[in-house]
Scaffold this active site. Structure first.
Site, PDB file in Angstrom:
ATOM      1  CG  HIS A  47      -2.807  -1.950   9.428  1.00 56.00           C
ATOM      2  ND1 HIS A  47      -2.928  -1.272   8.294  1.00 56.00           N
ATOM      3  CD2 HIS A  47      -2.166  -3.419   9.260  1.00 56.00           C
ATOM      4  CE1 HIS A  47      -2.364  -2.260   7.523  1.00 56.00           C
ATOM      5  NE2 HIS A  47      -1.537  -3.095   7.750  1.00 56.00           N
ATOM      6  CB  CYS A  78      -4.699  -0.809   5.693  1.00 55.43           C
ATOM      7  SG  CYS A  78      -5.615  -0.546   6.829  1.00 55.43           S
ATOM      8  CD  GLN A 104      -1.375   0.184   3.178  1.00 54.83           C
ATOM      9  OE1 GLN A 104      -1.720  -1.010   4.301  1.00 54.83           O
ATOM     10  NE2 GLN A 104      -1.875   1.579   3.848  1.00 54.83           N
TER      11      GLN A 104
END
Ligand SMILES: *[C@@H]1O[C@H](CO)[C@@H](O)[C@H](O)[C@H]1NC(C)=O
Ligand SMILES: *[C@@H]1O[C@H](CO)[C@@H](O)[C@H](O)[C@H]1NC(C)=O
Length: 449
Positions: A296, A151, A145
């Site tokens: 995340h 993410c 990424q």
């Protein structure tokens, strides 16, 4: 270099950490790619410039001291390392995350999450717990990424990719789907963060058309135009049956059942990236510092046991150079199955999807390349076939109904896009057309000439 050595020497010796060791680590990890083995090491100019800057020097020192200290612990479960993230300040590191859990999403999840299973087959559970599954070979190579907080799109795509790939031969090529499509099209915050299911919801309301990441390339920035229609469908034959995602449940145990079931297999998950996660190298990661919120998105892609420690196999989106070839093992079944390592299993979900590969997708690398380069089949065809191979009626090229598209007569003035005749304006294997059925975007021509 002398300046650097002095700097490292003065400050690190005082903390009882061997600066020679740290400097060696830095040289090993940030050395000039042209550096010849055997000579005394040299840092890349980027790394040595960064180290001269106070903020990066401090970050490196903090990370290097952590690695050194962690790896000296007794009963070490996981090994830490200096890596490309070690030079980053907290602010820079946070750009590799990008999960945004809004209150609306939280409320939606509360509603959707199934109750914990009431009947538990202990024998089955013990059998599953002691076993091992690994779906990595059904996923495309690890992606990266970069410095964009996207993410959430990577987490969404890996769970979707597994669903598309799970019936493919395991040694064959795997479909890879476009993260950029989700960044550009969903109206979420792009690099500013989002939640994975936004991709599935968007797909559900757009004929389940999803381009391959080999065609619709990752740019790692927000604000670009949504261009999904410029590309062929990477998941042809499949469709989202509902918006959002199916949430598995809160406990490790329910997630174990889901992962062990190869119809579900890979899950999109939310975690809290806590101290040390960025420097993971091998072993089974565990942390006592995951007391905050999730930040995340990653994927559970299997589980097993290593040296007596049960783990989840987790896929990250930080490139192959991070962790164990881009993956990390995170401890499983912590505290009698209730406390999940860094929230890993808490929000686990997968797309509502059904269908099977109809052989018309452009999702694998070679299919995507064929689309990009073309092999010229029937480019010159100007006949009047207006039906597809499965007998569907063709949509007029000048119409945007039921499929809106960019293969217009104006856009392709030399490709003979008259009426609803099959044509090959873009290097398909033969002439094709959009179909008049909203569930089937396009198909090759009825007649192979
Ligand atoms: C999360 O998303 C909401 C809605 O899009 C937005 O208003 C908010 O600023 C975002 N929060 C962060 C931390 O990015
Ligand atoms: C398809 O082509 C045939 C033969 O040219 C024609 O008779 C028919 O009307 C066409 N159908 C449509 C829906 O355009």
């Amino acid at each position: 270099m002398i300046f650097l050595l002095t700097l490292l020497g003065c400050c690190w010796l005082a903390q009882g950490v061997s600066y020679r060791k740290l400097y060696k680590d830095a040289v090993i990890h940030f050395k000039d790619p042209d550096f010849e083995a055997g000579k005394s090491g040299q840092l890349t100019s980027t790394a040595s410039n960064l180290l001269r800057d106070t903020a990066h020097y401090k970050a490196f020192k903090k990370n290097a001291v952590f690695v050194e200290k962690h790896n000296r612990e007794d009963n070490l479960k996981w090994v830490a390392t200096i890596n490309e993230f070690s030079l980053e300040t907290d602010e820079e590191f946070s750009r590799h995350l990008g999960l945004n859990m809004t209150r609306e999403i939280d409320e939606e999840i509360q509603l959707l999450q199934r109750k914990k299973r009431s009947t538990v087959d202990i024998t089955l559970r013990e059998e599953l717990e002691a076993g091992e599954v690994d779906y990595r070979s059904y996923l495309p190579p690890i992606k990266n990424q970069g410095g964009c907080g996207s993410c959430w799109t990577f987490g969404a795509m890996a769970a979707l990719e597994y669903q598309i790939n799970k019936d493919r031969p395991v040694d064959g090529e795997m479909v890879a789907l476009s993260e950029e499509q989700c960044v550009d099209c969903t109206g979420s915050n792009g690099c500013g963060g989002g939640w994975p299911t936004a991709c599935y919801t968007w797909g559900h309301y757009h004929y389940s058309h999803w381009a391959s990441s080999y065609n619709y390339l990752y740019e790692g920035r927000s604000g670009l135009k949504c261009r999904y229609d410029d590309y062929k469908d990477g998941m042809s034959g499949f469709k989202f049956t509902k918006p959002s995602g199916q949430y598995v449940a809160k406990s490790d145990e329910d997630v174990l059942y889901a992962v062990a079931d190869n119809r579900i297999g890979v899950l999109s998950c939310a975690i809290q990236v806590a101290d040390g996660f960025g420097s993971y190298s091998s072993g089974v990661y565990s942390s006592e510092n995951c007391n905050g919120g999730v930040n995340h998105a990653v994927n559970i892609v299997g589980y097993g046991t290593l040296n007596g420690v049960p783990y989840w196999k987790v896929r990250n989106s930080w490139g192959r150079g991070w962790g164990d070839g881009g993956y990390i093992n995170m401890e499983r079944g912590v505290n009698g199955n209730n406390l999940n390592m860094c929230h890993l299993t808490q929000y686990a979900h997968y797309p509502y999807i059904e269908g099977s590969d109809d052989g018309q997708g452009s999702g694998t690398e070679s299919e995507a390349m064929r689309f990009e380069c073309g092999d010229g089949g029937q480019v010159e065809y100007r006949g009047e076939v207006n039906q597809t191979v499965s007998g569907r009626t063709c949509q007029k090229w000048s119409s945007q109904d039921p499929h809106s598209h960019s293969r217009t007569p104006e856009g392709y003035p030399y490709s003979g896009l008259e009426k609803n005749f099959c044509r090959n304006p873009d290097g398909e294997s033969s002439a094709w057309c959009y179909t008049t059925e909203s569930s089937k975007r396009w198909e090759l021509s009825r007649t192979v000439l």
